[in-house]
Scaffold this active site. Structure first.
Site, PDB file in Angstrom:
ATOM      1  N   HIS A 123       0.849  -1.201   0.000  1.00 32.87           N
ATOM      2  CA  HIS A 123       0.000   0.000   0.000  1.00 32.87           C
ATOM      3  C   HIS A 123       0.879   1.243   0.000  1.00 32.87           C
ATOM      4  O   HIS A 123       1.910   1.305   0.675  1.00 32.87           O
ATOM      5  CB  HIS A 123      -1.020  -0.013   1.136  1.00 32.87           C
ATOM      6  CG  HIS A 123      -0.537   0.305   2.511  1.00 32.87           C
ATOM      7  ND1 HIS A 123      -0.384   1.597   2.979  1.00 32.87           N
ATOM      8  CD2 HIS A 123      -0.200  -0.495   3.542  1.00 32.87           C
ATOM      9  CE1 HIS A 123       0.013   1.565   4.250  1.00 32.87           C
ATOM     10  NE2 HIS A 123       0.138   0.305   4.613  1.00 32.87           N
ATOM     11  N   ASP A 135       5.538   2.869   7.210  1.00 35.81           N
ATOM     12  CA  ASP A 135       4.189   2.381   6.895  1.00 35.81           C
ATOM     13  C   ASP A 135       3.529   3.298   5.867  1.00 35.81           C
ATOM     14  O   ASP A 135       2.902   4.254   6.231  1.00 35.81           O
ATOM     15  CB  ASP A 135       3.364   2.320   8.172  1.00 35.81           C
ATOM     16  CG  ASP A 135       1.973   1.780   7.936  1.00 35.81           C
ATOM     17  OD1 ASP A 135       1.707   1.245   6.850  1.00 35.81           O
ATOM     18  OD2 ASP A 135       1.137   1.934   8.859  1.00 35.81           O
ATOM     19  N   GLU A 169      -5.385   1.775   1.956  1.00 41.26           N
ATOM     20  CA  GLU A 169      -5.250   0.604   2.853  1.00 41.26           C
ATOM     21  C   GLU A 169      -5.594   1.007   4.277  1.00 41.26           C
ATOM     22  O   GLU A 169      -6.229   0.268   5.024  1.00 41.26           O
ATOM     23  CB  GLU A 169      -3.821   0.061   2.791  1.00 41.26           C
ATOM     24  CG  GLU A 169      -3.612  -1.239   3.593  1.00 41.26           C
ATOM     25  CD  GLU A 169      -3.186  -1.046   5.043  1.00 41.26           C
ATOM     26  OE1 GLU A 169      -3.129  -2.051   5.782  1.00 41.26           O
ATOM     27  OE2 GLU A 169      -2.935   0.111   5.464  1.00 41.26           O
ATOM     28  N   GLU A 170      -5.131   2.211   4.657  1.00 42.79           N
ATOM     29  CA  GLU A 170      -5.283   2.645   6.046  1.00 42.79           C
ATOM     30  C   GLU A 170      -6.746   2.889   6.424  1.00 42.79           C
ATOM     31  O   GLU A 170      -7.067   3.030   7.592  1.00 42.79           O
ATOM     32  CB  GLU A 170      -4.446   3.913   6.298  1.00 42.79           C
ATOM     33  CG  GLU A 170      -2.932   3.724   6.058  1.00 42.79           C
ATOM     34  CD  GLU A 170      -2.264   2.839   7.108  1.00 42.79           C
ATOM     35  OE1 GLU A 170      -2.956   2.326   7.997  1.00 42.79           O
ATOM     36  OE2 GLU A 170      -1.025   2.662   7.011  1.00 42.79           O
ATOM     37  N   ASP A 198       4.208  -4.776   3.686  1.00 42.40           N
ATOM     38  CA  ASP A 198       3.662  -3.643   4.425  1.00 42.40           C
ATOM     39  C   ASP A 198       4.473  -3.520   5.706  1.00 42.40           C
ATOM     40  O   ASP A 198       4.363  -4.364   6.594  1.00 42.40           O
ATOM     41  CB  ASP A 198       2.182  -3.927   4.727  1.00 42.40           C
ATOM     42  CG  ASP A 198       1.497  -2.781   5.454  1.00 42.40           C
ATOM     43  OD1 ASP A 198       2.143  -1.751   5.694  1.00 42.40           O
ATOM     44  OD2 ASP A 198       0.302  -2.934   5.771  1.00 42.40           O
ATOM     45  N   HIS A 285       1.977   4.983  12.722  1.00 43.39           N
ATOM     46  CA  HIS A 285       0.814   5.861  12.513  1.00 43.39           C
ATOM     47  C   HIS A 285       0.987   7.231  13.169  1.00 43.39           C
ATOM     48  O   HIS A 285      -0.001   7.880  13.536  1.00 43.39           O
ATOM     49  CB  HIS A 285      -0.489   5.175  12.979  1.00 43.39           C
ATOM     50  CG  HIS A 285      -0.927   4.117  12.017  1.00 43.39           C
ATOM     51  ND1 HIS A 285      -2.125   3.435  12.131  1.00 43.39           N
ATOM     52  CD2 HIS A 285      -0.349   3.643  10.888  1.00 43.39           C
ATOM     53  CE1 HIS A 285      -2.240   2.570  11.124  1.00 43.39           C
ATOM     54  NE2 HIS A 285      -1.164   2.677  10.361  1.00 43.39           N
TER      55      HIS A 285
HETATM   56  N1  TRP Z   1      -1.481  -2.800   7.831  1.00 43.77           N
HETATM   57  C1  TRP Z   1      -1.225  -2.129   9.072  1.00 43.77           C
HETATM   58  C2  TRP Z   1      -1.124  -0.667   8.731  1.00 43.77           C
HETATM   59  O1  TRP Z   1      -0.795  -0.349   7.641  1.00 43.77           O
HETATM   60  C3  TRP Z   1       0.051  -2.558   9.747  1.00 43.77           C
HETATM   61  C4  TRP Z   1      -0.029  -3.959  10.212  1.00 43.77           C
HETATM   62  C5  TRP Z   1      -0.492  -4.360  11.404  1.00 43.77           C
HETATM   63  C6  TRP Z   1       0.336  -5.110   9.496  1.00 43.77           C
HETATM   64  N2  TRP Z   1      -0.450  -5.705  11.495  1.00 43.77           N
HETATM   65  C7  TRP Z   1       0.071  -6.192  10.335  1.00 43.77           C
HETATM   66  C8  TRP Z   1       0.876  -5.315   8.242  1.00 43.77           C
HETATM   67  C9  TRP Z   1       0.333  -7.474   9.930  1.00 43.77           C
HETATM   68  C10 TRP Z   1       1.149  -6.612   7.836  1.00 43.77           C
HETATM   69  C11 TRP Z   1       0.857  -7.683   8.686  1.00 43.77           C
HETATM   70  O2  TRP Z   1      -1.394   0.173   9.539  1.00 43.77           O
HETATM   71 ZN    ZN Z   2       0.516  -0.249   6.506  1.00 42.45          ZN
END
Ligand code: TRP
Ligand code: ZN
Ligand code: CA
Length: 436
Positions: A123, A135, A169-170, A198, A285
């Site tokens: 993402h 991120d 994605e967020e 990610d 974040h």
């Molecule tokens: N996708 C989440 C984000 O972008 C981060 C995340 C949390 C994540 N747990 C995960 C990414 C497990 C991959 C696998 O805020």
């Molecule tokens: Zn992420």
């Protein structure tokens, strides 16, 4: 970092795995034999340059790259331009969410079996509170650099390669869900595997591998075993990134992760270094998820692991390079004006040029119907390559085959480009001759 020297020590483990990703067993199968394909060492310097560019985009756009904000579209444009120049077929997919337009960017590397697609994705959006460099600039930049490495190697995998950068994605995996939902069932069934990246440069990193498709999982584990680095199964939420929509429709998935807001245990600090009792990413974040929020070693290892997996899972070969003479200096082509040239000096070749001389032409232009493109041999003979065909299509990024057997090979060869109509403009990006 290079790991070819260590491959022979670790080969074998993966040959036993028979997962849903059938036929995708890594090529380095027999102990003691050389790998059949050699994945490139991904330059962490280049990956970090992409991160610096994404940081600049955020800084210039209110501090973030979030869905619906100008920093997101600027991020998409940045990635797309690099892929277009490298010879990818790119598609911008638009969707609407929360009253704003969102974008997925899909990039296909021409060639390979269209019925067996190896797809990698990350993402590209950040949260609105910060620039989102770990991120998920980290995954986005690493797959971008891997895609560029595919182009530089002129990799010819058996399978077809596709890359995706997801929007929103967020806000709940919005872009990747949109892509999967709009993919006809026949297209879904052609995806042999989807690899998700990610957060792969967390400042206090762990080395986590998704526990999903066995072949993909084993491929990553084999890579890290070769580096002597222990991995763990990813447990910070299985449905929390863009692999989930793919997995939900039965596509084999896998991926890498260096940790978000979970705390590193003493045992983990023991084996990976870093700080126990602290989050893998204390800036998760937050506004401090900047270029300072990256562990270079983790980023380097994960980027190399991505290339290793893509090369092995697509089971291809890289053609022998031949003798290559290339000029990568940009030459701007004046609008509706005089012809310009880019030159290479060929030396060290005995006799005449081959009957199938490979002429690599990369011209960035917004209307190729304006262009006349010729190859000029050292004695001045002219071979026309392109004569104002293609209409309003963008860019010429093509390898032409020319019967140059009546030309002496050594000497100065030129690519001559003339723009014969007003308005649209561009430049010669590169010119390359390859002798067998
Ligand atoms: N996708 C989440 C984000 O972008 C981060 C995340 C949390 C994540 N747990 C995960 C990414 C497990 C991959 C696998 O805020
Ligand atoms: Zn992420
Ligand atoms: Ca023009």
């Amino acid at each position: 970092m290079k790991l070819s020297a260590r491959l022979s020590a670790i080969a074998g483990a993966s040959a036993l795995v028979l997962g849903a990703f059938a036929g995708a067993v890594p090529a380095n199968a027999a102990p003691g034999t050389a790998a059949a394909v050699t994945p490139p060492d991904i330059s962490v310097t280049n990956v970090k340059q992409h991160l610096a560019d994404l940081q600049t985009i955020a800084t210039n756009n209110g501090g973030n790259r979030a869905h619906g904000r100008t920093g997101y579209k600027a991020s998409i444009d940045f990635v797309k331009a690099k892929l277009d120049a490298a010879g990818y077929t790119t598609t911008l997919q638009q969707f609407t969410y929360n009253g704003s337009t969102g974008y997925n960017l899909i990039a296909d590397w021409p060639g390979g079996d269209p019925n067996q697609v190896v797809m990698s994705g990350s993402h590209l959006d950040s949260v609105s509170s910060g620039p989102g460099i770990n991120d998920n600039g980290s995954g986005s930049a690493a797959i971008l650099e891997t895609a560029l490495a595919v182009s530089r190697a002129q990799f010819q995998p058996t399978k077809h390669l596709r890359f995706g950068w997801w929007g929103a994605e967020e806000l709940g995996l919005v872009g990747s869900k949109y892509y999967v939902n709009n993919l006809p069932a026949t297209e879904r069934s052609k995806i042999s595997g989807y690899l998700n990246f990610d957060m792969i440069g967390s400042p206090n990193p762990g080395y986590f591998v998704y526990d999903d498709d066995p072949t993909i999982e084993q491929t990553f584990k084999t890579y890290f075993t070769g580096l002597g680095i222990p991995t763990e199964i990813e447990t910070e939420g299985d449905g929390r990134s863009d692999h989930a929509p793919f997995k939900n429709v039965g596509i084999p998935v896998g991926g890498l992760f260096t940790g978000a807001d979970y705390t590193k245990t003493a045992a983990q600090a023991q084996k990976w270094g870093g700080t126990a009792g602290q989050a893998f990413d204390r800036c998760y974040h937050s506004s401090c998820d900047t270029t300072a929020n990256i562990n270079d070693t983790a980023l380097d290892r994960n980027a190399d692991a991505i290339a290793y997996a893509i090369w092995n899972l697509s089971s291809g070969t890289t053609p022998p390079p031949g003798k290559v003479f290339e000029n990568t200096a940009d030459v701007s082509v004046p609008d509706n004006g005089a012809a310009v040239t880019s030159s290479v000096t060929v030396s060290g070749i005995t006799g005449n040029a081959p009957s199938s001389l490979s002429v690599g032409v990369n011209i960035v232009h917004t209307y190729i119907g304006d262009l006349v493109v010729d190859l000029i041999a050292p004695d001045g003979s002219v071979y026309n390559l392109h004569n104002r065909s293609g209409g309003s299509a963008d860019n010429i990024n093509q390898t032409y085959t020319v019967n140059a057997s009546s030309e002496v090979a050594n000497g100065v060869w030129k690519l001559r480009v003339q723009d014969k109509a007003a308005i649209d403009t561009g430049y010669i990006n590169s010119f390359k001759l390859t002798f067998p």
